[in-house]
Design a protein around this motif. Structure first.
Motif, mmCIF file in Angstrom:
data_model
loop_
_atom_site.group_PDB
_atom_site.id
_atom_site.type_symbol
_atom_site.label_atom_id
_atom_site.label_comp_id
_atom_site.label_asym_id
_atom_site.label_seq_id
_atom_site.Cartn_x
_atom_site.Cartn_y
_atom_site.Cartn_z
ATOM 1 N N SER A 31 42.055 -22.271 126.888
ATOM 2 C CA SER A 31 42.363 -23.962 127.951
ATOM 3 C C SER A 31 43.625 -24.359 127.724
ATOM 4 C CB SER A 31 41.593 -24.831 126.690
ATOM 5 O OG SER A 31 42.383 -24.792 125.570
ATOM 6 N N LYS A 32 44.412 -25.127 128.066
ATOM 7 C CA LYS A 32 45.697 -25.932 128.660
ATOM 8 C C LYS A 32 45.746 -26.699 127.957
ATOM 9 C CE LYS A 32 46.003 -24.487 133.766
ATOM 10 N NZ LYS A 32 45.761 -25.615 134.515
ATOM 11 N N LEU A 33 45.086 -27.092 126.591
ATOM 12 C CA LEU A 33 45.282 -28.346 125.664
ATOM 13 C C LEU A 33 46.350 -27.604 124.576
ATOM 14 C CD1 LEU A 33 45.155 -30.790 125.313
ATOM 15 C CD2 LEU A 33 43.644 -30.704 123.594
ATOM 16 N N ARG A 34 47.751 -28.274 124.684
ATOM 17 C CA ARG A 34 48.682 -27.570 122.903
ATOM 18 C C ARG A 34 48.286 -28.609 122.257
ATOM 19 N NH1 ARG A 34 47.139 -24.095 126.479
ATOM 20 N NH2 ARG A 34 48.757 -22.658 127.378
ATOM 21 N N ASN A 35 47.899 -29.775 123.125
ATOM 22 C CA ASN A 35 48.974 -30.752 121.223
ATOM 23 C C ASN A 35 47.570 -32.076 121.495
ATOM 24 O OD1 ASN A 35 51.648 -30.269 120.809
ATOM 25 N ND2 ASN A 35 52.245 -29.929 122.665
ATOM 26 N N LEU A 36 47.340 -32.375 120.181
ATOM 27 C CA LEU A 36 45.780 -33.117 120.124
ATOM 28 C C LEU A 36 45.837 -33.938 118.815
ATOM 29 C CD1 LEU A 36 43.482 -33.969 121.087
ATOM 30 C CD2 LEU A 36 42.251 -32.249 119.257
ATOM 31 N N GLY A 37 46.366 -35.424 119.076
ATOM 32 C CA GLY A 37 46.433 -36.267 118.279
ATOM 33 C C GLY A 37 45.132 -37.143 118.141
ATOM 34 N N PHE A 38 45.072 -37.428 117.011
ATOM 35 C CA PHE A 38 42.846 -38.080 116.517
ATOM 36 C C PHE A 38 42.579 -38.151 115.379
ATOM 37 C CE2 PHE A 38 43.138 -33.167 114.862
ATOM 38 C CZ PHE A 38 42.367 -33.780 113.861
ATOM 39 N N GLN A 39 43.933 -38.827 114.980
ATOM 40 C CA GLN A 39 43.497 -39.403 112.966
ATOM 41 C C GLN A 39 44.830 -40.046 113.815
ATOM 42 O OE1 GLN A 39 41.488 -39.561 111.431
ATOM 43 N NE2 GLN A 39 40.286 -37.009 110.867
ATOM 44 N N PRO A 40 44.291 -41.543 113.018
ATOM 45 C CA PRO A 40 43.316 -41.639 112.269
ATOM 46 C C PRO A 40 42.814 -42.871 113.209
ATOM 47 C CG PRO A 40 45.745 -43.796 111.958
ATOM 48 C CD PRO A 40 45.659 -42.813 112.489
ATOM 49 N N ASN A 41 41.016 -42.549 113.128
ATOM 50 C CA ASN A 41 39.922 -42.880 113.586
ATOM 51 C C ASN A 41 38.603 -43.035 112.381
ATOM 52 O OD1 ASN A 41 40.281 -43.510 116.472
ATOM 53 N ND2 ASN A 41 41.597 -41.761 116.314
ATOM 54 N N ARG A 42 37.693 -44.034 112.984
ATOM 55 C CA ARG A 42 36.638 -43.701 111.670
ATOM 56 C C ARG A 42 35.595 -43.244 112.155
ATOM 57 N NH1 ARG A 42 36.222 -50.735 111.940
ATOM 58 N NH2 ARG A 42 37.995 -51.355 110.662
ATOM 59 N N PHE A 43 35.709 -41.877 112.369
ATOM 60 C CA PHE A 43 34.456 -41.328 112.169
ATOM 61 C C PHE A 43 33.935 -40.698 110.952
ATOM 62 C CE2 PHE A 43 38.568 -39.122 114.400
ATOM 63 C CZ PHE A 43 38.171 -38.457 115.574
ATOM 64 N N TRP A 44 32.246 -40.370 112.062
ATOM 65 C CA TRP A 44 31.334 -39.914 110.885
ATOM 66 C C TRP A 44 32.367 -38.643 110.082
ATOM 67 C CZ3 TRP A 44 27.320 -40.175 115.292
ATOM 68 C CH2 TRP A 44 27.019 -41.352 115.161
ATOM 69 N N GLN A 45 31.579 -39.355 108.724
ATOM 70 C CA GLN A 45 31.497 -38.250 107.493
ATOM 71 C C GLN A 45 30.721 -36.888 107.599
ATOM 72 O OE1 GLN A 45 35.229 -37.185 107.361
ATOM 73 N NE2 GLN A 45 35.957 -38.806 108.502
ATOM 74 N N PRO A 46 30.909 -35.967 106.601
ATOM 75 C CA PRO A 46 30.140 -35.409 105.669
ATOM 76 C C PRO A 46 29.470 -35.683 104.937
ATOM 77 C CG PRO A 46 31.950 -33.907 106.254
ATOM 78 C CD PRO A 46 31.871 -34.629 106.954
ATOM 79 N N ASP A 47 27.812 -36.055 104.354
ATOM 80 C CA ASP A 47 27.670 -35.936 102.872
ATOM 81 C C ASP A 47 27.871 -34.607 102.840
ATOM 82 O OD1 ASP A 47 26.904 -36.992 101.447
ATOM 83 O OD2 ASP A 47 24.753 -38.165 102.157
ATOM 84 N N THR A 48 28.826 -34.579 101.597
ATOM 85 C CA THR A 48 28.636 -33.737 100.627
ATOM 86 C C THR A 48 28.457 -33.252 99.509
ATOM 87 O OG1 THR A 48 31.379 -34.465 99.945
ATOM 88 C CG2 THR A 48 31.528 -33.154 101.809
#
Length: 536
Positions: A284-301
């Motif tokens: 793919s052509k995507l080189r940079n991705l910014g995704f934080q901070p957000n209110r993502f669901w988190q896995p129940d560890t």
């Protein structure tokens, strides 16, 4: 001589006394003799025996009707009333023929149209309605209603002004940040799509026109929903939606395959759509991705075990190859570096029926918490399914033996729903589903969900890729996002290196919502390994 033919005998002559003498009208002027050799004008072409000449003292006698049923049009002729021939009544009563319109040209259109009350000899199988005026002329007392031009907010006018300036100057960087925009109108998107870069003209270098590389900055605005109008920008290479109020991303974002940089940080996003993985794959052509901070669901560890969380590359590739056998792969001819993902863990599968009612024990949360609701995890070697669906599950390790039937027939309810939301009366359908007393209880939520999916560009099955309005299964995959670098050594063998963003263990995995169009499009069930070294 006896055989010579003879002429037939002539009929006997009529007696002289039986002939009627014609009386001459003494009041008429004397007949003028003419030495002309032209034939006489007869009263009818069908009966030339009537010697009704046309000169000063007489008028031509007119006949009407067919050749086998002629009748005199009037009795004003040189012959008296007693000399008028009598004809039998017509053989049949014909219906009155409709009047025809004479074709006349309209000056404003150049088309020959009919006029009322005129006759023509055209075919009587059709009739033309009178043509209406092209531009109705209003009387001085008539009030002509003129639609008011659309009004734009100051923020919208500022965005249009900036986009128009970029079109005039050929600027590929469109900065619409900090304008308090709540949406991006189609007018602004149309202006941005018309940007054409000004090429650099160099001496002794051939002129070459290239496609634009549009960079759109929409950070620090007031977007509560993703501006779907920008999804039509084909040559969009950079998109920044940082510091807005977004709570979700539409699945149609996977269509922006030319993106090289994407920033979605500082929002309220709970989960990414599974279609976003089209931008995070090999080649793919995507080189940079910014995704934080957000209110993502988190896995129940809290209840996670070593077998629940799969972090090794071998198990991740095995899971992807078995679950998504139809996912396209890109063959690399040289070195490549870009953004990819690795499976971290997976939630249980939520099975639903055609009315979007949950049939399984597990269900995704509707209202997340402050940081994000914890999602129950399920081992990749197990798959909890409803009892009525359990006999249909087949455990397999190869894609050829997997129970896979994605092209099943759509339900009649989904076909009717698709026809309703794509019709011009979609708002009437929504109002009836919401307020009708005889409507089923489940109908209104399904219609609202289908309309939302249609307006956001549609949802596709993560396994087979077919579009759907009523997903029958959905689950969450937690993936680590990182940069993958592939190099080719001297022997032509690829060497792959994956580096997680922020370092190993520092960044939490990101959730991706996967949907299936049927109960056959579900995750693959991996076999258990005796030794699970390398898992955490």
């Amino acid at each position: 001589m006896a055989d010579e033919p003879t002429l037939p005998t002539l009929p006997p002559p009529l007696p002289v006394g039986d002939r009627k003498k014609r009386r001459r009208n003494l009041d008429s002027p004397p007949t003028q003799s003419s030495a002309s050799s032209d034939p006489a004008f007869f009263s009818s072409d069908d009966d030339p025996a009537l010697d009704n000449y046309h000169h000063n003292g007489r008028r031509k006698k007119r006949y009407v009707g067919t050749w086998f049923n002629q009748q005199p049009a009037s009795s004003d002729s040189a012959m008296g009333e007693e000399s008028l021939p009598s004809y039998p009544p017509p053989r049949r009563n014909r219906p009155p023929q409709p009047q025809k319109r004479e074709f006349r040209r309209q000056l404003d259109s150049g088309v020959w149209m009919g006029t009322e009350g005129s006759l023509t000899d055209t075919d009587d199988s059709f009739d033309l309605e009178p043509a209406a005026a092209k531009f109705p002329v209003a009387s001085p007392r008539t009030k002509v209603l003129v639609s008011a031009p659309p009004t734009f907010s100051p923020q919208e006018l500022a965005a249009q002004r900036i986009a128009r300036t970029c079109v005039e100057r050929g600027t590929e960087q469109v900065d619409l940040s900090s304008l308090s925009l709540e949406t991006v109108s189609p007018e602004v998107v149309k202006l941005i799509s018309e940007i054409s870069p000004i090429p650099t003209v160099t001496r002794d270098v051939a002129f070459e026109q290239r496609d634009p590389e549009i960079q759109l900055y929409l950070s620090q605005n007031l977007f509560r929903s993703f501006p779907t109008a920008i999804l039509n920008l084909e040559h969009l290479t950079l998109l920044s939606l940082r510091a807005n109020n977004l709570d979700q991303i539409p699945p149609a974002i996977g269509k922006l395959t030319n993106l090289e940089a994407l920033n979605l940080g500082q929002n309220f996003i709970r989960v990414f759509p599974g279609e976003m993985l089209n931008l995070l794959h090999r080649g793919s052509k995507l080189r940079n991705l910014g995704f934080q901070p957000n209110r993502f669901w988190q896995p129940d560890t809290t209840i996670a075990t070593a077998d629940t969380i799969a972090t090794t590359t071998a198990r991740s590739d095995e899971y992807d190859n078995l679950t998504y056998p139809n996912r396209p792969t890109t063959k690399l001819e040289s070195s490549w570096s870009g953004m990819t993902t690795k499976i971290h863990s997976r939630s249980a599968v939520q099975f639903m029926d055609g009315t979007h009612q949950t049939l399984s024990r597990f269900a995704l949360p509707d209202i997340p918490g402050a940081r994000g609701a914890p999602i129950e995890l399920e081992s990749l070697t197990s798959l909890a399914v409803p009892k009525e669906f359990a006999p249909k599950i087949r455990q397999s390790t190869t894609p050829t033996n997997k129970a896979f039937n994605p092209k099943g027939a759509r339900s009649l309810f989904e076909l009717a729903l698709r026809a309703g939301i794509t019709s011009p009366q979609v708002e009437e359908v929504r109002a009836w589903a919401l307020h009708a007393e005889d409507a089923p209880r489940h109908f209104s939520p399904v219609v609202e969900r289908a309309v939302k999916i249609h307006r956001e560009g549609g949802v596709r099955c993560a396994v087979c890729g077919r579009d759907t309005l009523i997903p029958m299964a959905q689950w969450v995959e937690f993936r680590r996002i990182g940069r993958t670098t592939i190099t080719v050594d001297a022997d032509g063998k690829e060497v792959e290196k994956f580096t997680e963003l922020g370092g190993a263990g520092e960044e939490l995995p990101v959730p991706f919502l996967m949907v299936g169009c049927s109960w056959s499009c579900i995750p693959a069930k991996l076999e258990k390994e005796v030794d699970v070294k390398g898992t955490t």
